[in-house]
Enzyme design. Sequence first.
Site, PDB file in Angstrom:
ATOM      1  N   LYS A 171       0.690  -1.190   0.183  1.00  0.00           N
ATOM      2  CA  LYS A 171      -0.019  -0.034   0.078  1.00  0.00           C
ATOM      3  C   LYS A 171       0.871   1.278   0.004  1.00  0.00           C
ATOM      4  CE  LYS A 171      -3.821   2.152   2.747  1.00  0.00           C
ATOM      5  NZ  LYS A 171      -4.617   1.896   3.950  1.00  0.00           N
ATOM      6  N   SER A 247      -9.305   0.502   3.590  1.00  0.00           N
ATOM      7  CA  SER A 247      -8.825   1.469   2.782  1.00  0.00           C
ATOM      8  C   SER A 247      -7.465   0.812   1.975  1.00  0.00           C
ATOM      9  CB  SER A 247      -8.136   2.698   3.522  1.00  0.00           C
ATOM     10  OG  SER A 247      -7.183   2.284   4.319  1.00  0.00           O
ATOM     11  N   SER A 271      -9.105  -2.089   7.496  1.00  0.00           N
ATOM     12  CA  SER A 271      -8.510  -1.873   6.192  1.00  0.00           C
ATOM     13  C   SER A 271      -7.704  -2.908   5.631  1.00  0.00           C
ATOM     14  CB  SER A 271      -7.898  -0.408   6.305  1.00  0.00           C
ATOM     15  OG  SER A 271      -8.596   0.615   6.926  1.00  0.00           O
TER      16      SER A 271
END
Length: 598
Positions: A171, A247, A271
């Site tokens: 990420k 996310s 997330s």
Amino acid sequence: MAAKSMTLILTVAIFVSVFLALANGISDMWKLPEVLSRRQAGWQQVASGKRQANLAKIPPDWILEPQLLEDGRSRLSIAGDYIEDLLDDKSRYITDMDVPELVARMKDGTLTAVEVVTAFCKRAAYAHQLSNLLLEIRFDEAIERARELDDYFREHKRLVGPLHGIPLTLKDQFHIKGLDTSMGFIGWLGTFEGEMGTGKERNIESELVREFNALGAVPIGKAPETNNNILGYAFNPYNRNLSTGGSSGGEGAMLALRGSAFGVGTDIGGSVSMPASFQGIFSIKPSAGRISFKDTANTGEGQQVMPTVVGIMGHSVDALRMIFKSLLSLEPWLHDPYTLPIPWRPEKEYNARSELGSKPAFGFLTNDGVLTPHPPISRAMEIVKEALANKGHQLIKWDWPHHRETLEIHSLIARGDGCPDVYEAVKLSGEPFVPEITNLFPNGKPRAPLPLPEYEQIVSRMKTYRQRYLDYWTSTAKRTGDRPVEALISPVTPYAGVLPGKFYPSTYSSSVNVLDYASVVIPVTFADKEIDVVSPNFRALSDEDRANMEGYDPEKYHGAPAAVQLVGRRLDEERLLSLAQLVVEALNNYKSKSNEER
């Protein structure tokens, strides 16, 4: 005169910027307007430039034909057969392997690191073109690193480390030298976390990245937040009506398309777990302090009572265990004061022989009393229940009545400051708020932060909640007749994926972070429009629960993965992973018998 002076100033600024860019070897000239002034260039122009710069990093022979792209982007699903049919046989063969097998094949010389890294880079390039899943690309650097690993292997006849040659994506919160770290904020491009002139721009490496390099793993790119103004919305590759979850949604989608062998995300409220669930992959969200977060970009950095943690996504429990154990072997606490000095503890793993032959009992939570799971998730839970019952495991109904309390605790701790840093990051470029965060800024401004005494009261409430929950967990020994349940099985969220804009906060995920428990996501099945329909006997728990169920559409959800999570107590990751493997084996046995009966 004023206009001439301004022109002269801009000319000099451009000359100086060009000179500095060349002197520092910066070839991405699209960044020049952003370096001069993000506001001058306009956020759309900067975002477009970033997308074009990414495409330029893909080798020409990996660029998909326009007709293929159009076809792929029009399909409901691009996972599995669709993306595999685009690949050559060798790339397909390599990228279908899991981490342990890849390491074994490189160790015995059957495969080289260059072959493995190249195959995954190629597949990642296809995944990115079909779904916009990479904010940062480093294919050339990754293949060059793979050559170094092969040279080392030829010379020393051994691997560099336990993750030698394994390609991963992360990420875009983790700093890798030579790459931007933007977290999807346009105003962060070309900067160090929004600041210019620090000398840190593209020159910092997160501790976790350093560890992966030492282990022999090879980062090939960085994935975005689920929705951002650079790449747009990340849709679920299994069903593109649905979100990837947030996310770490871009990372989840890249893993679902097998563009990397494993991935790394961050989690403060599900997330990592949600994207893993929505994309049919495995994940582990550990308790805080087991994996280093040092030198990682984040918002709300000063909030440490319920901190963001690093989570790992992969294609099996074996892969998660191998990666987690490898990271701990480097003793990260010697480099990061916030990583706990807890090495891998094999004695914590569940072992039937050492447990006197007893089968572990599990807690079983079908409904948190807030949001009723959608039919595919309820069916996944029933499959797990039957699979474990067939193996003789005891399942204890989880009667904890206070799940809703975690929603308020979580929100007030995670967002109690009003999120001013998020607001400032967005305003740097003038980009609009993406819909997922507009609720944080009523009237377009951050909320007033909680006064410190109120914040301390919430923290105290969280501590009390943790004690009450632990007491309840311990009390299950009275129902098992032996010892407390070893782990809790529950939904990850009430949904198998979520329609954009139809997300409701869920205690199934928020409670895990409030408690600082560990969680492993286990994929179970896929939504089926013929089977997974709302029962005529459904009675909503509340207006919110009714709205949640009304958002479920069997046609729109068809084909979406459905998963469960196994929740373990704080800092009990070794035991949890071993128990997760028991659940997977029970599921495999159950599915095998079901297929035989057909």
